[in-house]
Enzyme design. Structure first.
Site, PDB file in Angstrom:
ATOM      1  CG  HIS A 242      -1.720  -1.133   1.506  1.00  0.00           C
ATOM      2  ND1 HIS A 242      -2.899  -1.368   0.840  1.00  0.00           N
ATOM      3  CD2 HIS A 242      -1.586  -2.164   2.380  1.00  0.00           C
ATOM      4  CE1 HIS A 242      -3.457  -2.498   1.299  1.00  0.00           C
ATOM      5  NE2 HIS A 242      -2.676  -2.995   2.228  1.00  0.00           N
TER       6      HIS A 242
HETATM    7  C1  BDR Z   1      -2.946   0.694   5.440  1.00  0.00           C
HETATM    8  O1  BDR Z   1      -3.135   0.220   6.765  1.00  0.00           O
HETATM    9  C2  BDR Z   1      -1.917  -0.207   7.299  1.00  0.00           C
HETATM   10  O2  BDR Z   1      -2.074  -1.467   7.875  1.00  0.00           O
HETATM   11  C3  BDR Z   1      -0.890  -0.150   6.199  1.00  0.00           C
HETATM   12  O3  BDR Z   1       0.370   0.243   6.715  1.00  0.00           O
HETATM   13  C4  BDR Z   1      -1.453   0.847   5.251  1.00  0.00           C
HETATM   14  O4  BDR Z   1      -1.065   2.160   5.605  1.00  0.00           O
HETATM   15  C5  BDR Z   1      -3.623  -0.257   4.481  1.00  0.00           C
HETATM   16  O5  BDR Z   1      -4.976  -0.354   4.761  1.00  0.00           O
END
Ligand code: BDR
Ligand code: CA
Length: 312
Positions: A242
């Site tokens: 992400h």
């Molecule tokens: C987001 O949530 C976190 O767990 C990850 O680092 C990312 O920023 C994805 O949903």
């Protein structure tokens, strides 16, 4: 070319770590500092992880500040199921020797932005938006200093990942997200719709590991551990990477495509708490407050990560 000044607001976080390395490795960007927030794991871990990540990249000079230890209104929800108990999966990065900066991250954000010129600094939140919203509430004049906020969060056609309706960063502090999305600042959003196209694979992880440096080896381990649970959940081979999407967008915006639309954050109903309601089809007359991405060239994204991380 003068590097673009950015601030990374983060909750490392396996994918946060890779985003930080991507930024530190890129001469187009000048990282002014890093503000840590509670999110994937509690604040004492996120701020320490941020320092571990900087130190592995041989940047003990980077200013790391600790910010808010809980969301504005709701109790903290963490994501150890995805990031492990430490926040950095199973990896064993050395304990940091670089100090945590004195003072609160929100005060540092306000001071840094107030000392900047109009439209000078880009904010890159890749965790819950608590620190950013608190800074806006504390000193609204910072808004004119912000060039753009490029954030990882939300989801629309892709649904949610922490509830059926909500993505983790927005769900964790929906009231902070509401403040940011209503701030009037130029906003670009990397939702799950993009990041679920940016999946790791055995080959992509192997290419990162083959860099062979401490950062390359650690990044490959983080990518492998991060992907596991999210890959299982969606019955896929690799997990979504992400947070580096935010930094990749600053480096190569042409890798992404999207649309400028109205986005609202639901804070009213528990079942859809933190849902980003994206008016993709323009069916309301809500003002267009955000550029919402929904496409990424994933091959070029992973090639960029390998190219840049190899420089650290
Ligand atoms: C987001 O949530 C976190 O767990 C990850 O680092 C990312 O920023 C994805 O949903
Ligand atoms: Ca994150």
């Amino acid at each position: 070319m003068t590097p673009r000044p950015i601030i990374i607001d983060t909750d490392p976080g396996t994918d946060d770590a890779i985003a930080i390395w991507l930024a530190l490795a890129s001469p187009e960007l000048e990282v002014l500092g890093i503000s840590a927030v509670a999110g994937n794991v509690p604040l004492p871990l996120t701020e320490r992880n941020a320092r571990k990540v900087c130190e592995l990249a041989k940047r003990p000079d980077m200013a790391v500040f600790a910010g808010c230890s809980r969301p504005m209104l709701r109790p903290l929800v963490t994501a150890e199921a995805f990031h492990g108990g430490s926040g950095l999966g199973g990896t064993d990065l050395p304990e940091p020797t670089m100090p945590l900066q004195p003072g609160h991250a929100v005060d540092w954000l306000v001071d840094t932005l107030m000392a900047a010129g109009d439209g000078e600094i880009t904010l890159c939140p890749i965790g819950p938006l608590t620190n950013i919203a608190m800074a806006i509430v504390k000193e609204p004049r910072i808004l004119s200093r912000i060039r753009e906020i490029v954030l990882m969060g939300g989801g629309f056609f892709a649904g949610g990942n922490i509830t059926p309706a909500a993505e983790f960063n927005i769900y964790c502090d929906p009231h902070a997200a509401h403040v940011v999305f209503n701030s009037g600042v130029r906003l670009t959003m990397m939702p799950l719709d993009v990041t679920h196209q940016a999946r790791t694979s055995r080959e992509r992880i192997a290419a990162v590991r083959a860099i062979g440096t401490p950062v390359g080896v650690a990044a490959a381990a983080l990518m492998a551990s991060h992907g596991k649970r999210e890959a299982q959940d969606r019955d896929k081979d690799g997990g979504p990477l992400h947070d580096p999407c935010v930094i990749a967008y600053l480096l190569q915006p042409e890798l992404f495509g999207g649309r400028h639309c109205n986005v609202r954050v639901n804070t009213a109903s528990e079942a859809t708490m933190g849902m980003t309601v994206v008016d993709w089809w323009g069916v309301t007359d809500g003002s267009k407050n955000c550029t919402v991405m929904n496409r990424i060239d994933a091959d070029r994204y992973f090639a960029l990560i390998v190219d840049r991380l190899a420089r650290l």
